[in-house]
Design an enzyme around this catalytic site. Structure first.
Site, PDB file in Angstrom:
ATOM      1  N   PHE A 250      32.770  28.034 -19.896  1.00 29.37           N
ATOM      2  CA  PHE A 250      34.099  28.644 -19.977  1.00 29.37           C
ATOM      3  C   PHE A 250      34.867  28.196 -21.216  1.00 29.37           C
ATOM      4  CE2 PHE A 250      33.864  28.957 -15.192  1.00 29.37           C
ATOM      5  CZ  PHE A 250      34.102  30.320 -15.108  1.00 29.37           C
ATOM      6  N   SER A 281      26.922  35.137 -18.710  1.00 30.11           N
ATOM      7  CA  SER A 281      28.258  34.569 -18.823  1.00 30.11           C
ATOM      8  C   SER A 281      28.565  33.813 -17.547  1.00 30.11           C
ATOM      9  CB  SER A 281      29.290  35.678 -19.030  1.00 30.11           C
ATOM     10  OG  SER A 281      29.523  36.371 -17.807  1.00 30.11           O
ATOM     11  N   ASP A 282      29.633  33.028 -17.563  1.00 28.73           N
ATOM     12  CA  ASP A 282      30.146  32.510 -16.302  1.00 28.73           C
ATOM     13  C   ASP A 282      31.070  33.569 -15.707  1.00 28.73           C
ATOM     14  OD1 ASP A 282      30.713  30.841 -14.151  1.00 28.73           O
ATOM     15  OD2 ASP A 282      30.856  29.055 -15.407  1.00 28.73           O
ATOM     16  N   PHE A 283      31.613  33.294 -14.542  1.00 29.89           N
ATOM     17  CA  PHE A 283      32.369  34.255 -13.757  1.00 29.89           C
ATOM     18  C   PHE A 283      33.565  34.798 -14.551  1.00 29.89           C
ATOM     19  CE2 PHE A 283      34.879  36.032 -10.436  1.00 29.89           C
ATOM     20  CZ  PHE A 283      34.081  36.199  -9.309  1.00 29.89           C
ATOM     21  N   GLY A 284      33.447  36.057 -15.009  1.00 29.49           N
ATOM     22  CA  GLY A 284      34.553  36.710 -15.703  1.00 29.49           C
ATOM     23  C   GLY A 284      34.873  36.160 -17.073  1.00 29.49           C
TER      24      GLY A 284
END
Length: 737
Positions: A250, A281-284
């Site tokens: 992130f 990717s990470d979450f969002g």
């Protein structure tokens, strides 16, 4: 629903052992090589030639169970992966939907199986506390086995972020502060998961654990030399162990968000390291590039992420909505899109998803919480217990003790002793600490229990007076306190590292009774324990031991098990010391006689309260006769280091023999200690054994400011002992030839 759960439970009870063993046949996932790998690339070529632009973009779209999930996106080829599905019947529906799509490309099904699926093992930091790579690998293996049995093919683990700041809530998911220990753990967990049948996702690439002030998602600033020497080695170890995917972090790294960091994702990961899997990717985190200030809208965020090297968009819908237009407009080359799709398809083919049979929901329950899995969970919980203090041999609880008070809501699982797991796949029976102690203490010893708090969080009292009254009437007080609920995990950074809520108030009241207090901690990070160190009789540290955690604690408290856990992350004396870690660089004004103009604090000691590698035992271990097999070693050579380790105690026990190096004079300043090897050895009472380490001295170098590896000739000191304060010393000379 009740009938379905009952049927699942009965199946667990009656399933033949042969069926379970057969279902757990070798499902190891690994990269194919040679002709098999070449054949897969040809199959990808054929498939890519058939795919529409929308189907290609769909392969890069990762969505999850919950509001907004649209299974029709799978049926139309517009979704390449799903996450957070754990119920086998729902997994089966997802697999059937993929078979309805035009090209019938299977989705990859992922889950955060961080430290268990149905059987829970200690938190990863607790597993690292065992200093037992084989045991750590077995815990990951059974996690993978159970997840695979429910239809999961991909886990978002291991997290290998180095962290030296316990204020950060996610230290619980890693292996602590040291790059060598973290690398060994990363490789073990990668091997274990993939032997268990699920692909791993090494995360978070890179620098997430170095967030400024320990504040989650905050920026990180890491010099190039430190990046290569400290933060990257565990990632490389996981990739070398076969990890098939990676997850971007992130955070912004040196001013560039990791989700758009081409230098890391493409130039280093794929260019220098040759990684051939895909990166999610990470979450969002792709849409968050707007908030980082490097994209004006989601379309630009999608473009920058893909061109940097992000292949799959986790829970952002950004690729799905914008990537096709970016390609059509010429802002994203079709070649770049094809390469991203190729990497996703490559992993699916190497996992065998195109040939793998669909999940059988009826078979899954019998594969959960097998005795073999629970045996590993118990051993991992036992070996992860760290004895931090044991004044006057308070532990193990003496045979003459007639009454024990167990205080604290954390000592008993909340709500019920028997929980049904979220997938409805079996029963997770978690023994409470009072009952576990009662089973292990002599028959004439009584055990009284008082939760004291309304719940395990310890934020408010239920009945403080009752807890103190019961404690005062006992011979020994066992207070189980720590972190739970909102005090741990993602987004749970803290500036105060004392016991949460009103727990410290209770602890002080228990001390005031005058009875010996054993403080049992279940936390997600090292806390500041300076007050406890000064006042309680014994301190036992666990990092949430999982399904068998309280049973393991009872085993240690009663002496059934001799504690062998060791600290994977230094415990600070105060928050003001942070970061405090063992492998510090020397300064020009080291502490000598504690005068003012030295590198010291005016109001606190320099060193950690409990240093890296530290842990007590009911045995007493000795070290003698350290030696090397040669006085000088060429740069391409090896050196064998030996030391005699003895158990001078009256109990059998395990010692973690640790080897540290230091190069006093080099081209740049070197740490005072660097861990380079360790071995956990079991020694009978009175036994002495020679422990030998064969070391490749090429590992003794460092990176310069350009990221180049440098190995300087000269003298090396070697320290051997039971912690980073090891005192047995030997040396050798590293020569140019």
């Amino acid at each position: 629903m009740i009938l379905r759960l009952l049927a699942a439970f009965l199946l667990c009870l009656v399933a033949p052992r042969a069926f379970i063993d057969n279902a757990f046949a070798d499902d190891t996932v690994a990269w194919k090589t040679g002709r098999e790998a070449a054949a897969i690339e040809r199959r990808i070529d054929v498939l890519l030639a058939k795919m529409t632009l929308e189907e290609k973009v769909g392969q890069l779209h990762l969505s999850g169970r919950g509001d907004g999930f649209d299974i029709n996106q799978i049926k139309t080829g517009r979704m390449g992966g799903v996450m957070n599905f754990v119920v086998p019947s729902e997994v089966l529906a997802v697999q059937h939907a993929a078979r309805e799509s035009r090209l019938k490309i299977p989705v990859i099904i992922g889950l955060d199986a961080v430290h268990g699926f149905s059987t829970y093992f200690p938190l990863p930091l607790g597993q690292a506390s065992t200093w037992n790579p084989k045991l750590i690998e077995e815990a990951a293996y059974w996690t993978g086995r159970e997840a695979r049995a429910a239809g999961i093919q991909w886990t978002f683990a291991p997290m290998v972020d180095i962290s030296r700041d316990p204020r950060w809530g996610r230290v619980l998911e890693g292996a602590g502060e040291d790059p060598y220990l973290a690398s060994v753990v990363a490789a073990a967990r990668t091997h274990g998961y993939q032997r268990g049948g699920v692909a791993t996702t090494v995360k978070h690439f890179v620098g997430y654990g170095a967030a400024e002030a320990g504040r989650d998602y905050n920026s990180t600033w890491i010099p190039t030399s430190q990046l290569h020497d400290l933060y990257l080695p565990p990632f490389k170890a996981s990739f070398e162990a076969g990890s098939m995917t990676a997850m971007a972090a992130f955070n912004a790294l040196n001013g560039m968000p990791a989700t758009a960091h081409r230098g890391m994702l493409t130039d280093l990961l794929r260019g220098k390291w040759g990684f051939k899997g895909f990166v999610t990717s990470d979450f969002g985190s792709i849409t968050e590039l707007r908030l980082h200030g490097i994209a004006k809208d989601d379309a630009e965020a999608a473009r920058k992420a893909l061109l940097a090297g992000i292949d799959m968009d986790m829970m952002g819908d950004v690729y799905l909505k914008h990537l096709g237009n970016e390609v059509t407009a010429g802002r994203v080359p079709m070649k770049a899109l094809n390469e991203a799709v190729r990497r996703v398809l490559r992993v699916k083919f190497h996992l065998g998803l195109f040939e793998r049979a669909d999940i059988d929901p009826a078979a899954a329950p019998a594969l959960m919480q097998t005795q073999a899995a629970r045996d590993v969970a118990l051993k991992a919980a036992q070996e992860g217990v760290i004895l931090l203090k044991n004044a006057n041999e308070t532990l193990p609880i003496a045979a003459g003790v007639k009454s024990v008070a167990v205080i604290g809501a954390m000592a008993r699982p909340e709500d019920e002793r028997v929980w049904t797991d979220p997938a409805g796949l079996g029963r997770r029976i978690i023994q409470a600490l009072p009952e576990a102690l009662k089973e292990r203490l002599p028959a004439d010893a009584s055990v009284a229990y008082e939760p004291a708090f309304t719940k395990a969080c310890g934020t408010e009292f239920a009945d403080k007076a009752a807890a103190v009254r019961i404690a005062a009437a006992s011979d020994v007080i066992v207070a189980m306190l720590g972190e739970d609920c909102e005090f741990m995990g993602e987004g749970a950074s803290r500036t105060n590292l004392g016991l949460p809520g009103v727990q410290q108030e209770l602890l002080e009241a228990l001390i005031a009774t005058g009875k010996p207090v054993v403080l049992v901690l279940a936390t997600a990070r090292p806390l500041v324990l300076s007050w406890a160190e000064a006042h309680v009789a014994a301190i036992v540290q666990t990092f949430h031991g999982g399904t068998e955690g309280r049973t393991a604690i009872a085993d240690v408290l009663t002496g059934k098990v001799n504690p062998s856990g060791r600290v994977p992350m230094s415990f600070p004396r105060s928050v003001g010391q942070i970061p405090v870690y063992y492998d510090q660089l020397p300064t020009g004004r080291p502490e000598k006689v504690r005068q003012r103009y030295e590198s010291i604090f005016m109001d606190e000691k320099n060193e950690a309260l409990y240093p890296f590698g530290y842990g007590l035992s009911y045995s007493r271990f000795t070290y003698a006769n350290p030696r090397v097999d040669r006085a000088s070693v060429p740069m391409n050579g090896t050196v064998e280091v030996s030391v005699d380790v003895g158990n001078a105690g009256s109990r059998d026990g395990q010692e973690v023999v640790q080897l540290y190096i230091r190069q006093p004079v080099a081209s740049r300043s070197r740490p005072l200690r660097e861990l380079k090897a360790f071995e956990k050895v079991a020694l009978r009472a009175g036994e002495t054994r020679t422990v030998r380490f064969k070391l490749d001295v090429a590992r003794f170098g460092i990176h310069d400011d350009e990221g180049r590896y440098v190995l300087d000739p000269g003298s090396f000191e070697i320290y051997l002992g039971g912690s980073s304060r090891a005192s047995e010393t030997v040396s050798f000379i590293l020569t140019k030839s």
